[in-house]
Motif scaffolding. Structure first.
Motif, PDB file in Angstrom:
ATOM      1  N   VAL A 181      36.036  41.051  40.357  1.00 33.59           N
ATOM      2  CA  VAL A 181      37.435  40.903  39.957  1.00 33.59           C
ATOM      3  C   VAL A 181      37.479  40.192  38.616  1.00 33.59           C
ATOM      4  O   VAL A 181      37.076  39.030  38.512  1.00 33.59           O
ATOM      5  CB  VAL A 181      38.247  40.103  41.002  1.00 33.59           C
TER       6      VAL A 181
ATOM      7  N   GLN B 218      42.267  45.306  42.121  1.00 31.97           N
ATOM      8  CA  GLN B 218      43.280  46.061  41.391  1.00 31.97           C
ATOM      9  C   GLN B 218      44.247  46.798  42.322  1.00 31.97           C
ATOM     10  O   GLN B 218      44.988  47.663  41.871  1.00 31.97           O
ATOM     11  CB  GLN B 218      42.602  47.085  40.466  1.00 31.97           C
TER      12      GLN B 218
ATOM     13  N   ALA C 213      48.049  47.459  30.501  1.00 28.71           N
ATOM     14  CA  ALA C 213      47.673  46.144  31.017  1.00 28.71           C
ATOM     15  C   ALA C 213      47.781  45.107  29.912  1.00 28.71           C
ATOM     16  O   ALA C 213      47.353  45.352  28.776  1.00 28.71           O
ATOM     17  CB  ALA C 213      46.255  46.187  31.561  1.00 28.71           C
TER      18      ALA C 213
ATOM     19  N   LEU D 182      47.219  42.876  38.233  1.00 31.20           N
ATOM     20  CA  LEU D 182      47.884  43.296  39.464  1.00 31.20           C
ATOM     21  C   LEU D 182      48.955  42.285  39.853  1.00 31.20           C
ATOM     22  O   LEU D 182      50.065  42.663  40.250  1.00 31.20           O
ATOM     23  CB  LEU D 182      46.870  43.457  40.599  1.00 31.20           C
TER      24      LEU D 182
ATOM     25  N   ASP E 268      48.203  50.363  43.226  1.00 30.23           N
ATOM     26  CA  ASP E 268      47.038  49.954  42.444  1.00 30.23           C
ATOM     27  C   ASP E 268      47.198  50.211  40.952  1.00 30.23           C
ATOM     28  O   ASP E 268      48.060  50.972  40.514  1.00 30.23           O
ATOM     29  CB  ASP E 268      45.744  50.528  43.030  1.00 30.23           C
ATOM     30  N   MET E 269      46.327  49.529  40.204  1.00 29.97           N
ATOM     31  CA  MET E 269      46.353  49.556  38.741  1.00 29.97           C
ATOM     32  C   MET E 269      45.197  50.381  38.176  1.00 29.97           C
ATOM     33  O   MET E 269      44.822  50.219  37.015  1.00 29.97           O
ATOM     34  CB  MET E 269      46.252  48.123  38.196  1.00 29.97           C
ATOM     35  N   GLY E 270      44.613  51.251  38.982  1.00 26.58           N
ATOM     36  CA  GLY E 270      43.474  52.043  38.541  1.00 26.58           C
ATOM     37  C   GLY E 270      43.831  53.064  37.468  1.00 26.58           C
ATOM     38  O   GLY E 270      44.991  53.206  37.071  1.00 26.58           O
TER      39      GLY E 270
ATOM     40  N   TYR F 204      41.931  42.216  47.313  1.00 31.06           N
ATOM     41  CA  TYR F 204      40.494  42.401  47.057  1.00 31.06           C
ATOM     42  C   TYR F 204      39.724  42.575  48.358  1.00 31.06           C
ATOM     43  O   TYR F 204      39.768  41.718  49.254  1.00 31.06           O
ATOM     44  CB  TYR F 204      39.922  41.213  46.292  1.00 31.06           C
TER      45      TYR F 204
ATOM     46  N   CYS G  74      48.884  37.983  30.143  1.00 32.14           N
ATOM     47  CA  CYS G  74      49.001  38.165  31.592  1.00 32.14           C
ATOM     48  C   CYS G  74      49.280  36.841  32.282  1.00 32.14           C
ATOM     49  O   CYS G  74      50.215  36.730  33.087  1.00 32.14           O
ATOM     50  CB  CYS G  74      47.720  38.790  32.129  1.00 32.14           C
TER      51      CYS G  74
ATOM     52  N   GLU H  68      39.792  50.786  44.395  1.00 34.30           N
ATOM     53  CA  GLU H  68      40.381  49.820  43.460  1.00 34.30           C
ATOM     54  C   GLU H  68      40.498  48.452  44.113  1.00 34.30           C
ATOM     55  O   GLU H  68      40.551  47.436  43.426  1.00 34.30           O
ATOM     56  CB  GLU H  68      41.745  50.305  42.972  1.00 34.30           C
TER      57      GLU H  68
ATOM     58  N   MET I 182      43.156  38.690  43.685  1.00 35.43           N
ATOM     59  CA  MET I 182      43.429  39.920  42.938  1.00 35.43           C
ATOM     60  C   MET I 182      43.272  39.644  41.444  1.00 35.43           C
ATOM     61  O   MET I 182      43.119  38.497  41.020  1.00 35.43           O
ATOM     62  CB  MET I 182      44.839  40.430  43.228  1.00 35.43           C
ATOM     63  N   SER I 183      43.328  40.695  40.654  1.00 40.04           N
ATOM     64  CA  SER I 183      43.274  40.534  39.207  1.00 40.04           C
ATOM     65  C   SER I 183      44.618  40.052  38.693  1.00 40.04           C
ATOM     66  O   SER I 183      45.669  40.314  39.303  1.00 40.04           O
ATOM     67  CB  SER I 183      42.915  41.865  38.534  1.00 40.04           C
TER      68      SER I 183
END
Length: 200
Positions: A55, A130, A24, A78, A191-193, A111, A30, A125, A74-75
């Motif tokens: 978030v 995420q 990340a 993501l 997802d980014m988990g 989300y 980002c 997530e 969202m984050s």
């Protein structure tokens, strides 16, 4: 020391693991990546809920590189992953299979403060912004490519969706598809988990 197979025995198959996704980015990097992709978004301040949903580095995204059917909270990581995925996977695949670009990404939500499917004691997530559930894509002329309708097709729409899912594993840690279970028969869960799984 690892045990050896008996002489003459067939080799033991080693399960494939998905390649590691990129780490990340920092918050500054980002948001810079989103700006470089000409994403359309607004930063949002969010407060944790009593269930523990929150978030970090939240954005309300209208477009990463492809417009969304509706804005999604969202984050930033993501959103940045979605932009790279669209540029490096979705659009090249669309050109190969259809000779034209995707003009709309149809999603069912990012989300949402909810638990994991089948694990009510653990937050999804989605609860951290995420994850996003992608239901399909649209080409010029309102030509739709739907996970629900076309995933199993032998033609270009099915081939496109399966190629896109495989490519998603380079950008997201978890990629769930209709191959995963009935709960994902209508969409691609990206997802980014911290858990890795590639069901492409």
């Amino acid at each position: 020391m690892a045990a050896c197979a008996p002489r003459g025995a067939p080799p033991v198959a080693v399960p494939e693991t998905p390649p590691p996704a990129a780490a990340a980015p920092t918050p500054q990097a980002c948001f810079a990546a989103l700006d470089a992709a000409k994403a359309k978004y607004e930063r949002r301040a969010t407060q944790p809920t009593r269930e523990g949903c929150s978030v970090a580095e939240a954005v309300m995204l209208e477009q990463a590189t492809i417009p969304l059917n509706r804005a999604a909270l969202m984050s930033c990581p993501l959103a940045a992953a979605l932009a790279a995925f669209e540029q490096e996977v979705v659009q090249p695949a669309a050109q190969r299979h259809f000779g034209r670009p995707v003009v709309l990404l149809v999603h069912y939500g990012a989300y949402v403060c909810k638990p994991q499917t089948g694990r009510p004691s653990r937050l999804s997530e989605h609860a951290f912004g995420q994850a996003i559930d992608v239901g399909g894509f649209e080409l010029p002329g309102r030509v739709t490519i739907s996970v629900r309708q076309h995933w199993g097709e032998r033609g270009p729409r099915g081939a496109f969706l399966r190629e896109v899912a495989q490519g998603a594993c380079r950008h997201f840690n978890m990629v769930l598809t209709p191959k995963s279970d009935a709960a994902h028969s209508t969409h691609l869960h990206l997802d980014m988990g911290r858990f890795r799984r590639c069901d492409a």
